[in-house]
Scaffold this motif. Sequence first.
Motif, PDB file in Angstrom:
ATOM      1  N   GLY A 108       7.897  51.730 -35.250  1.00  0.00           N
ATOM      2  CA  GLY A 108       8.992  52.499 -35.855  1.00  0.00           C
ATOM      3  C   GLY A 108       8.634  52.809 -37.231  1.00  0.00           C
ATOM      4  N   CYS A 109       9.444  53.251 -38.142  1.00  0.00           N
ATOM      5  CA  CYS A 109       9.263  53.575 -39.679  1.00  0.00           C
ATOM      6  C   CYS A 109       8.828  52.541 -40.177  1.00  0.00           C
ATOM      7  N   GLY A 110       9.544  51.292 -40.229  1.00  0.00           N
ATOM      8  CA  GLY A 110       9.406  50.143 -40.809  1.00  0.00           C
ATOM      9  C   GLY A 110      10.350  49.897 -41.900  1.00  0.00           C
ATOM     10  N   HIS A 111      11.417  51.000 -42.282  1.00  0.00           N
ATOM     11  CA  HIS A 111      12.362  50.837 -43.313  1.00  0.00           C
ATOM     12  C   HIS A 111      13.601  50.735 -42.786  1.00  0.00           C
ATOM     13  N   CYS A 112      14.005  51.270 -41.472  1.00  0.00           N
ATOM     14  CA  CYS A 112      15.322  51.564 -41.119  1.00  0.00           C
ATOM     15  C   CYS A 112      15.908  50.198 -40.587  1.00  0.00           C
ATOM     16  N   GLN A 113      17.183  50.178 -40.642  1.00  0.00           N
ATOM     17  CA  GLN A 113      17.759  48.849 -40.141  1.00  0.00           C
ATOM     18  C   GLN A 113      17.256  48.351 -38.795  1.00  0.00           C
ATOM     19  N   ALA A 114      16.840  49.320 -37.833  1.00  0.00           N
ATOM     20  CA  ALA A 114      16.402  48.757 -36.561  1.00  0.00           C
ATOM     21  C   ALA A 114      15.036  48.234 -36.786  1.00  0.00           C
ATOM     22  N   CYS A 115      14.006  48.811 -37.638  1.00  0.00           N
ATOM     23  CA  CYS A 115      12.951  48.172 -37.756  1.00  0.00           C
ATOM     24  C   CYS A 115      12.985  46.733 -38.666  1.00  0.00           C
ATOM     25  N   LEU A 116      13.833  46.943 -39.486  1.00  0.00           N
ATOM     26  CA  LEU A 116      13.966  45.666 -40.291  1.00  0.00           C
ATOM     27  C   LEU A 116      14.476  44.386 -39.379  1.00  0.00           C
ATOM     28  N   ASN A 122      14.536  50.924 -31.219  1.00  0.00           N
ATOM     29  CA  ASN A 122      15.968  51.503 -31.787  1.00  0.00           C
ATOM     30  C   ASN A 122      15.630  52.585 -32.729  1.00  0.00           C
ATOM     31  N   CYS A 123      14.414  52.725 -33.407  1.00  0.00           N
ATOM     32  CA  CYS A 123      14.177  53.477 -34.560  1.00  0.00           C
ATOM     33  C   CYS A 123      14.133  54.850 -34.205  1.00  0.00           C
ATOM     34  N   PRO A 124      14.867  55.685 -34.869  1.00  0.00           N
ATOM     35  CA  PRO A 124      14.715  57.246 -34.629  1.00  0.00           C
ATOM     36  C   PRO A 124      13.265  57.933 -34.881  1.00  0.00           C
TER      37      PRO A 124
HETATM   38 ZN   LIG Z   1      12.723  52.634 -38.288  1.00  0.00          ZN
END
Ligand SMILES: [Zn+2]
Length: 355
Positions: A108-116, A122-124
């Motif tokens: 994932g992006c590594g920064h969003c709630q899903a990634c954290l 679930n990361c967009p």
């Molecule tokens: Zn993410």
Amino acid sequence: MVSGVPGGRLGPVRQVPALARTEVSAGGVDVVEHPLRAPGPEDVELTITLCGLCGADIVIYRADPAFDWVRPGTVLGQEAVGVVSAAGLLVPDWPSPGTRVVPLAMTGCGHCQACLTEHPENCPQRSVLGLSRHGAAAGRMVVSWQSLLPVPDSLPDTTAVLTEPTSIAWRAASVVGNTGPGDKVAVSTTRAVGLIAALIAQSRGADVVMVGREGPQHESRRRLVERLGLRATTSLAPDSIDVWIEATGSGKRLATAVDALRPGGRLVLVALYATGEQESVRMLPGKKLTVLTSYSSNRADYEAALEFLATMPRLGDELVSVYPMSRAVEALRDAAEGTAAGGDILFKAVLQPNG
Ligand SMILES: [Zn+2]
């Protein structure tokens, strides 16, 4: 020239052999010369030792509409073990060149709630090797160093290449299925994921049986299953099973599972259903089954997978058939049919991109 990777950087381009989608049609795959981009500051270049072919690669080979969006030119392959051969300027001491690693298939992006919370699925902005970005069925690939896990020295490459399917199996049998002592567990499968899920459930103390179809392949499957210390059967009494891990994606097998599960039992689906069986779906509420779906896996599942594989370091010898890159299309065809040359059952076809 730009590599074609979303977000890719300009850089000197080398060509590497790769198994790629060439067109969106059945059999539309081939070994091509693929332009490899230079690693960015936080990237490493991996020299791929082995790359397993998985369900997603087979869906592309068959041109199932589910993956019509995967662009021609995309390199296939989600399941790799490789060695770091170059590292960007901002890559820390680990992983240094020469390190043997497994890359996460989904990031994932590594920064969003899903990634954290370690749920990149679930990361967009999630991306998946071999689908939304170039995969590992190539001589070399470029990935972020943060997507890598170290491979224990005790694990041969032929077993380390099973890390991704083992992480999927781990999530299905442990995190989602919660199998344990006292559970009667049935597993239906034609591939490595299901077989490894059965081994994991058994290692957690469950009473496990593998369920297969009658036929010539049943014998070769039964011999393998028994060598691995599991039991095999072709039929089960109704209402006799506590947990069924369904890994075939066959509507018929799903119906068998619903019948054999006891009322209140747990059905774990770890496959995608192209064809539904309405009858079995109708029976689900009457039996008050808990239907659990298990999809993808995260870093914690990969770590558990590597730990589990370390308890069975020779597992790859039983499950893996290695093909050189020159036979990559044949390997994919065999994987799709589940049969190796000579008619033997094929659990996991694996490419040796530099072999
Ligand atoms: Zn993410």
